[in-house]
Design a protein around this motif. Structure first.
Motif, PDB file in Angstrom:
ATOM      1  N   ILE A 183       5.585  10.381   0.525  1.00 29.56           N
ATOM      2  CA  ILE A 183       4.958   9.187  -0.029  1.00 29.56           C
ATOM      3  C   ILE A 183       5.817   7.988   0.327  1.00 29.56           C
ATOM      4  CG2 ILE A 183       4.179   8.037  -2.124  1.00 29.56           C
ATOM      5  CD1 ILE A 183       2.594  10.536  -1.513  1.00 29.56           C
ATOM      6  N   ALA A 184       5.183   6.960   0.889  1.00 32.09           N
ATOM      7  CA  ALA A 184       5.923   5.768   1.286  1.00 32.09           C
ATOM      8  C   ALA A 184       5.142   4.522   0.904  1.00 32.09           C
ATOM      9  CB  ALA A 184       6.209   5.775   2.784  1.00 32.09           C
ATOM     10  N   LEU A 185       5.854   3.415   0.741  1.00 33.80           N
ATOM     11  CA  LEU A 185       5.263   2.110   0.485  1.00 33.80           C
ATOM     12  C   LEU A 185       5.442   1.217   1.702  1.00 33.80           C
ATOM     13  CD1 LEU A 185       6.551   1.400  -3.140  1.00 33.80           C
ATOM     14  CD2 LEU A 185       4.332   2.326  -2.477  1.00 33.80           C
ATOM     15  N   TRP A 186       4.385   0.494   2.045  1.00 30.24           N
ATOM     16  CA  TRP A 186       4.435  -0.477   3.135  1.00 30.24           C
ATOM     17  C   TRP A 186       3.930  -1.818   2.612  1.00 30.24           C
ATOM     18  CZ3 TRP A 186       5.378  -0.092   8.574  1.00 30.24           C
ATOM     19  CH2 TRP A 186       5.762   1.193   9.017  1.00 30.24           C
ATOM     20  N   PRO A 187       4.465  -2.927   3.128  1.00 33.76           N
ATOM     21  CA  PRO A 187       3.885  -4.229   2.786  1.00 33.76           C
ATOM     22  C   PRO A 187       2.487  -4.354   3.377  1.00 33.76           C
ATOM     23  CG  PRO A 187       5.530  -4.479   4.512  1.00 33.76           C
ATOM     24  CD  PRO A 187       5.609  -3.045   4.052  1.00 33.76           C
ATOM     25  N   THR A 188       1.615  -5.080   2.693  1.00 32.01           N
ATOM     26  CA  THR A 188       0.239  -5.206   3.177  1.00 32.01           C
ATOM     27  C   THR A 188       0.118  -6.163   4.352  1.00 32.01           C
ATOM     28  OG1 THR A 188      -0.145  -6.886   1.483  1.00 32.01           O
ATOM     29  CG2 THR A 188      -0.800  -4.625   0.972  1.00 32.01           C
ATOM     30  N   ALA A 189       1.100  -7.028   4.530  1.00 26.88           N
ATOM     31  CA  ALA A 189       1.049  -7.962   5.658  1.00 26.88           C
ATOM     32  C   ALA A 189       1.946  -7.455   6.772  1.00 26.88           C
ATOM     33  CB  ALA A 189       1.506  -9.351   5.220  1.00 26.88           C
ATOM     34  N   PRO A 190       1.437  -7.373   7.997  1.00 25.91           N
ATOM     35  CA  PRO A 190       2.286  -6.933   9.112  1.00 25.91           C
ATOM     36  C   PRO A 190       3.386  -7.950   9.389  1.00 25.91           C
ATOM     37  CG  PRO A 190       0.170  -7.745   9.926  1.00 25.91           C
ATOM     38  CD  PRO A 190       0.072  -7.718   8.427  1.00 25.91           C
ATOM     39  N   THR A 191       4.605  -7.470   9.502  1.00 27.95           N
ATOM     40  CA  THR A 191       5.740  -8.352   9.769  1.00 27.95           C
ATOM     41  C   THR A 191       6.566  -7.767  10.896  1.00 27.95           C
ATOM     42  OG1 THR A 191       7.096  -7.183   8.147  1.00 27.95           O
ATOM     43  CG2 THR A 191       5.899  -9.112   7.369  1.00 27.95           C
ATOM     44  N   ARG A 222       9.256   2.086   2.625  1.00 27.09           N
ATOM     45  CA  ARG A 222      10.174   2.673   1.662  1.00 27.09           C
ATOM     46  C   ARG A 222       9.646   4.042   1.288  1.00 27.09           C
ATOM     47  NH1 ARG A 222      11.218   0.600  -4.562  1.00 27.09           N
ATOM     48  NH2 ARG A 222      12.452   2.413  -5.232  1.00 27.09           N
ATOM     49  N   VAL A 223      10.361   5.093   1.655  1.00 25.60           N
ATOM     50  CA  VAL A 223       9.935   6.456   1.369  1.00 25.60           C
ATOM     51  C   VAL A 223      10.390   6.822  -0.042  1.00 25.60           C
ATOM     52  CG1 VAL A 223      10.069   8.868   2.061  1.00 25.60           C
ATOM     53  CG2 VAL A 223      10.048   7.073   3.813  1.00 25.60           C
ATOM     54  N   LEU A 224       9.422   7.188  -0.877  1.00 28.57           N
ATOM     55  CA  LEU A 224       9.705   7.521  -2.271  1.00 28.57           C
ATOM     56  C   LEU A 224       9.965   9.000  -2.487  1.00 28.57           C
ATOM     57  CD1 LEU A 224       6.904   5.452  -4.081  1.00 28.57           C
ATOM     58  CD2 LEU A 224       9.219   4.719  -3.461  1.00 28.57           C
ATOM     59  N   TYR A 225       9.290   9.830  -1.691  1.00 28.22           N
ATOM     60  CA  TYR A 225       9.263  11.275  -1.970  1.00 28.22           C
ATOM     61  C   TYR A 225       8.959  11.980  -0.657  1.00 28.22           C
ATOM     62  CZ  TYR A 225       7.485  15.707  -3.860  1.00 28.22           C
ATOM     63  OH  TYR A 225       7.268  17.031  -4.129  1.00 28.22           O
ATOM     64  N   PRO A 226       9.480  13.197  -0.410  1.00 27.29           N
ATOM     65  CA  PRO A 226      10.302  14.054  -1.270  1.00 27.29           C
ATOM     66  C   PRO A 226      11.790  13.896  -0.952  1.00 27.29           C
ATOM     67  CG  PRO A 226       9.584  15.310   0.615  1.00 27.29           C
ATOM     68  CD  PRO A 226       9.033  13.928   0.802  1.00 27.29           C
ATOM     69  N   SER A 227      12.600  14.589  -1.722  1.00 28.87           N
ATOM     70  CA  SER A 227      14.009  14.727  -1.369  1.00 28.87           C
ATOM     71  C   SER A 227      14.131  15.643  -0.158  1.00 28.87           C
ATOM     72  CB  SER A 227      14.794  15.328  -2.537  1.00 28.87           C
ATOM     73  OG  SER A 227      16.078  15.742  -2.111  1.00 28.87           O
ATOM     74  N   LEU A 228      15.002  15.276   0.769  1.00 32.98           N
ATOM     75  CA  LEU A 228      15.194  16.096   1.969  1.00 32.98           C
ATOM     76  C   LEU A 228      16.528  16.838   1.944  1.00 32.98           C
ATOM     77  CD1 LEU A 228      13.717  13.735   4.713  1.00 32.98           C
ATOM     78  CD2 LEU A 228      12.615  15.616   3.495  1.00 32.98           C
ATOM     79  N   ILE A 286       0.859  -1.176   0.000  1.00 27.91           N
ATOM     80  CA  ILE A 286       0.000   0.000   0.000  1.00 27.91           C
ATOM     81  C   ILE A 286       0.899   1.231   0.000  1.00 27.91           C
ATOM     82  CG2 ILE A 286      -2.004  -1.037   1.127  1.00 27.91           C
ATOM     83  CD1 ILE A 286      -1.046   0.213   3.743  1.00 27.91           C
ATOM     84  N   ALA A 287       0.442   2.249  -0.701  1.00 24.29           N
ATOM     85  CA  ALA A 287       1.108   3.548  -0.638  1.00 24.29           C
ATOM     86  C   ALA A 287       0.367   4.395   0.392  1.00 24.29           C
ATOM     87  CB  ALA A 287       1.089   4.230  -1.994  1.00 24.29           C
ATOM     88  N   VAL A 288       1.095   5.215   1.118  1.00 20.38           N
ATOM     89  CA  VAL A 288       0.500   6.047   2.163  1.00 20.38           C
ATOM     90  C   VAL A 288       1.189   7.399   2.197  1.00 20.38           C
ATOM     91  CG1 VAL A 288      -0.092   4.054   3.613  1.00 20.38           C
ATOM     92  CG2 VAL A 288       2.098   5.225   3.963  1.00 20.38           C
ATOM     93  N   LEU A 289       0.532   8.366   2.826  1.00 18.54           N
ATOM     94  CA  LEU A 289       1.226   9.576   3.260  1.00 18.54           C
ATOM     95  C   LEU A 289       1.886   9.249   4.591  1.00 18.54           C
ATOM     96  CD1 LEU A 289      -1.279  12.476   2.478  1.00 18.54           C
ATOM     97  CD2 LEU A 289       0.422  11.403   1.000  1.00 18.54           C
ATOM     98  N   SER A 290       3.182   9.506   4.699  1.00 12.28           N
ATOM     99  CA  SER A 290       3.952   9.054   5.863  1.00 12.28           C
ATOM    100  C   SER A 290       4.865  10.154   6.375  1.00 12.28           C
ATOM    101  CB  SER A 290       4.795   7.831   5.467  1.00 12.28           C
ATOM    102  OG  SER A 290       5.697   7.473   6.493  1.00 12.28           O
TER     103      SER A 290
END
Length: 813
Positions: free
Chosen positions: A522-530, A540-546, A509-513
């Motif tokens: 914008i970040a990606l998380w796995p759908t299954a909790p681990t 995994r944070v995709l955006y923005p550049s810091l 899932i993509a989320v605001l993080s």
């Protein structure tokens, strides 16, 4: 201290700045020549801020709108690598808004609206001063050709075809279409004529999954139909037409059926002119194109559709939004009740009323055949028949209205209360079979704030939602099977995750993080909790550049829970300077959010200007201030009883008790200099700032009031609403104030500031004033934000002195 930003923003020609210099000399602090800012506000607000987030149905692709120092653009990223690409090239801080982002099912096409919403006289905001004026238009860009966005037509609320070949949109009560990637040669393609021209006020168009049909609602004043346009036959038909109000069409995943809601048509007592006229819808319901028509009266206005599926959204309070309503994935602050319109039922006649006409069944309130007020219908396209599959049981308040109405596999998913005493709404599912009962999917222990806080997996089997369950001052993503079961927390740690957007593969899932130090991205998380997800390591944070962002200078706020004088408990976030030493006394500020249906968090916020203001509080801490943000009663996040606390607003302003209690607690800290103690806020926060200065200038030595409300429409001193306002105690107002307001504000009338200034002038109260012509509730120009904070800094320095780390015993100022 103020760096380079001042020389840049002072060149603005459109800012009207007025300073009233009536002030006692003893209030002015001497400015220090050795002042040096630790961190600039420009560097804190430099990273791009994502505002809306969407994902494709058939491929792993996400897209979002972002605000980068005033430049608004659409970005996209696709699996498996998810390299970020800027899809548009709007490279000026020109105040032209971007909203309403949509992505085609195949991920090939991005569609959005450029230009701010109209005000109540049809004017599109023009803060950039374009002499040609501004427009609100639909644009599109193909992901294969980034940077080549094309304007399609003037309009709003676009729905993109599954294959990205066209969009449909609403204008003047009719449905228009624009082709994508094809030259506009006909009047229809140019937006000069409707694509579907049908009697009534037509809205909420939805493509079928295969793109062959468009379903829509057609409001006929006393009743409404579900319309169906067939591209193959080029015909419009109506689904099970009758005398009732059919609204909110939702397609089944296979495109063979349509679910919709049915409510009673208008009884004689609810009609504009009972039984009379030509039968044509009143002109008022056709976009205000003429007079009252033959029916002789205005019908209730239709509401715009809303929510991810065009269903009725749960109520979400504004102000705070650039648009006043959130599009799919939109996080600009606003909100409202969407869905198709139904006429409000008139007050029910009392059984003891002597007028016998009022006793006639059905005269003032209609009913469906079973005596109910709501039914869920399902129409089969193959047969053209619609059947009722559900109606609420008698006295069932849980399902008196269905919010965020969506079709998932063989069930409908919606929001509602389980019972009136619930502290928050829940999501429910119900099988699409006669006699089915609703299954509660989510608990009522935490808030699910609006329609963008929940989304179905692409296969319809799982509901992902954002809540503050078990972490009341943050947000995390949870998941629950649509068939029912125990919810599981997907994102964990001390961050803030919102706007869950499942990917087509179902693996992520993509989320605001964000978290306390890292701004929203914008970040990606796995759908299954681990187990690896603990602490946020799985994302995994995709955006923005810091790059250039001073993350090491950000402080982590802590929760402070207090009680007001009447015993009401409320939460606060305390920001302490990292260099605070024992024995020092620092200046301090109380921050009050707007809304009031908002909640500040223990980290960067997902709503646009609360994200900005969290950054401002971090900047103030870096200037040596102690800051406390107050989550006063009538805000969200702490349950319905807190949100609906008694005597709030014009009924007594009991929420000010929380602000005062927080102020007294902060002022009592040994590290706070009570002679340098102030308050600031925007909108409802501006209201509370003005109240603090009018009621307790002894405590609050200055204030910064951005677009505040100062009177509630009543000037009678004996009226409770007047007594609840700031101006009821204007004679006690002694502290200086900085006032900031745009004169095209659609949330708080600019007249609120016009009137307050007259009162302050009459009492010789020191005030400084910034007026932004043609600007809205929160300025659309980044340069104006920078100017505002530059002036805010100078205003604080004038009364509290400049920052100086070497200033002994005085708290660094």
């Amino acid at each position: 201290m103020r760096g380079t930003s001042r020389t840049v923003v002072r060149r603005l020609s459109l800012v009207a700045v007025v300073m009233s210099l009536v002030v006692a000399p003893s209030l002015l602090a001497e400015r220090r020549p050795d002042a040096k800012a630790a961190v600039s506000i420009a560097s804190i607000l430099k990273p791009g801020l994502p505002l809306e987030l969407v994902s494709a149905k058939k491929v792993d692709r996400v897209a979002w709108i972002s605000y980068e120092e005033g430049k608004r653009n659409v970005f996209t990223a696709a699996g498996p690598n998810f390299a970020v690409v800027r899809a548009t090239a709007f490279l000026k801080d020109d105040g032209v808004d971007l909203t309403g982002l949509k992505i085609s099912d195949d991920g090939s096409t991005l569609v959005f609206v450029r230009g701010h919403a109209m005000n109540n006289v049809g004017w599109v905001a023009n803060p950039g001063g374009d002499p040609n004026g501004t427009e609100r238009a639909i644009w599109a860009v193909k992901v294969a050709t980034p940077g080549l966005a094309k304007r399609l037509a003037e309009g709003s609320n676009p729905e993109v075809a599954p294959d990205g070949s066209s969009v449909v949109y609403m204008k003047e009560g009719q449905i228009y279409r624009a082709r994508i990637g094809v030259p506009a040669t006909t009047a229809i393609d140019k937006g000069e004529a409707p694509f579907i021209k049908a009697w009534g006020r037509n809205n909420g168009p939805k493509f079928s999954p295969d793109g062959r049909y468009i379903a829509f609602s057609s409001n006929r004043t006393t009743h409404s139909f579900i319309g169906l346009y067939d591209f193959k036959t080029n015909k419009v038909s109506y689904v099970s037409p009758g005398v009732d109000r059919d609204t909110t069409p939702v397609w089944s995943p296979d495109g063979k059926k349509i679910a919709f809601l049915r409510r009673p048509g208008a009884a004689f007592g609810a009609q504009p002119s009972p039984g009379g006229g030509s039968g044509m819808p009143d002109e008022t319901t056709l976009g205000g194109r003429g007079g009252g028509g033959r029916n002789g009266g205005a019908a209730p206005a239709a509401a715009a559709p809303g929510g991810r599926q065009g269903g009725v959204q749960p109520a979400a309070a504004a102000p705070g939004g650039r648009q006043g309503g959130a599009a799919q994935g939109g996080r600009q602050g606003g909100g409202g009740r969407g869905g198709d319109a139904t006429a409000p039922a008139p007050p029910q006649p009392q059984g003891t009323d002597p007028n016998p006409l009022l006793q006639q069944a059905g005269l003032y309130r209609g009913q469906l055949p079973g005596g109910n007020q709501l039914s869920m219908m399902v129409a089969d396209l193959a047969t053209g028949e619609a059947k009722e599959v559900w109606q609420p049981a008698p006295n069932d308040t849980r399902t008196s209205n269905l919010g965020n109405f969506q079709w998932a596999k063989d069930a409908i998913v919606f929001t509602s209360l389980a019972k009136p005493t619930d502290e928050s709404n829940s999501y429910w599912s119900m099988k699409m079979t006669p006699g089915a009962t609703a299954v509660q999917l989510t608990t009522t222990e935490g808030i699910i704030e609006d329609a963008t806080a929940a989304a179905l997996s692409k296969d319809g089997s799982t509901l992902y939602y954002c809540t503050n369950t078990n972490d009341i001052d943050r947000r995390h993503i949870w998941a629950v099977p649509v068939a029912g079961g125990a919810p599981q927390q997907i994102t964990t740690g001390d961050g803030i995750e919102n706007v869950p957007v499942p990917l087509a593969s179902g693996k992520q899932i993509a989320v605001l993080s964000a978290d306390a130090k890292r701004p929203m991205g914008i970040a990606l998380w796995p759908t299954a909790p681990t187990p690896v997800s603990v602490g946020g390591k799985a994302q995994r944070v995709l955006y923005p550049s810091l790059t250039g962002f001073p993350m090491d200078k950000m402080v982590v706020p802590t929760n402070v829970t207090l009680k007001a004088a009447d015993g009401t408990e409320f939460h606060n976030q305390l920001f302490l300077p990292a260099d605070l030493k024992p024995g020092e006394k620092r200046p301090a500020l109380i921050f009050v959010h707007g809304g009031p249906a908002r909640q500040m968090l223990l980290g960067w916020h997902y709503l646009s200007f609360y994200h900005v203001f969290y950054g401002v509080n971090q900047w103030l801490v870096n200037q040596g201030y102690i800051v406390m943000s107050v989550n006063y009663r009538s805000g969200v996040g702490y349950g319905r009883s807190f949100r609906q606390a008694p005597q709030t607003g014009g009924g007594g302003n009991s929420e000010y008790q929380d602000v005062l209690a927080a102020g007294k607690w902060l002022a009592a800290r040994p590290d706070v200099d009570t002679e340098r103690f102030g308050i600031w806020g925007l909108s409802y926060g501006g209201l509370l700032t003005a109240q603090a200065l009018a009621r307790n200038s002894d405590l609050f030595k200055l204030g910064i009031d951005l677009a505040g409300v100062h009177v509630r429409g009543q000037l009678d001193p004996n009226n409770l609403a007047y007594k609840s306002s700031a101006i009821s105690e204007i004679d006690k107002w002694k502290s200086p104030v900085l006032l900031v307001h745009g004169d095209d504000d659609r949330n708080v009338n600019f007249a609120q500031t016009v009137g307050l200034v007259q009162l302050l002038r009459a009492r010789n109260v020191y005030h400084e004033l910034i007026v932004f012509p043609d600007d809205i509730h929160e300025t659309l120009l980044h340069s104006r934000w920078m100017y505002t904070f530059d002036r805010m800094e100078a205003f604080l320095e004038k009364f509290f002195g400049e920052y100086s780390p070497t200033r002994a015993g005085g708290g660094g100022r």
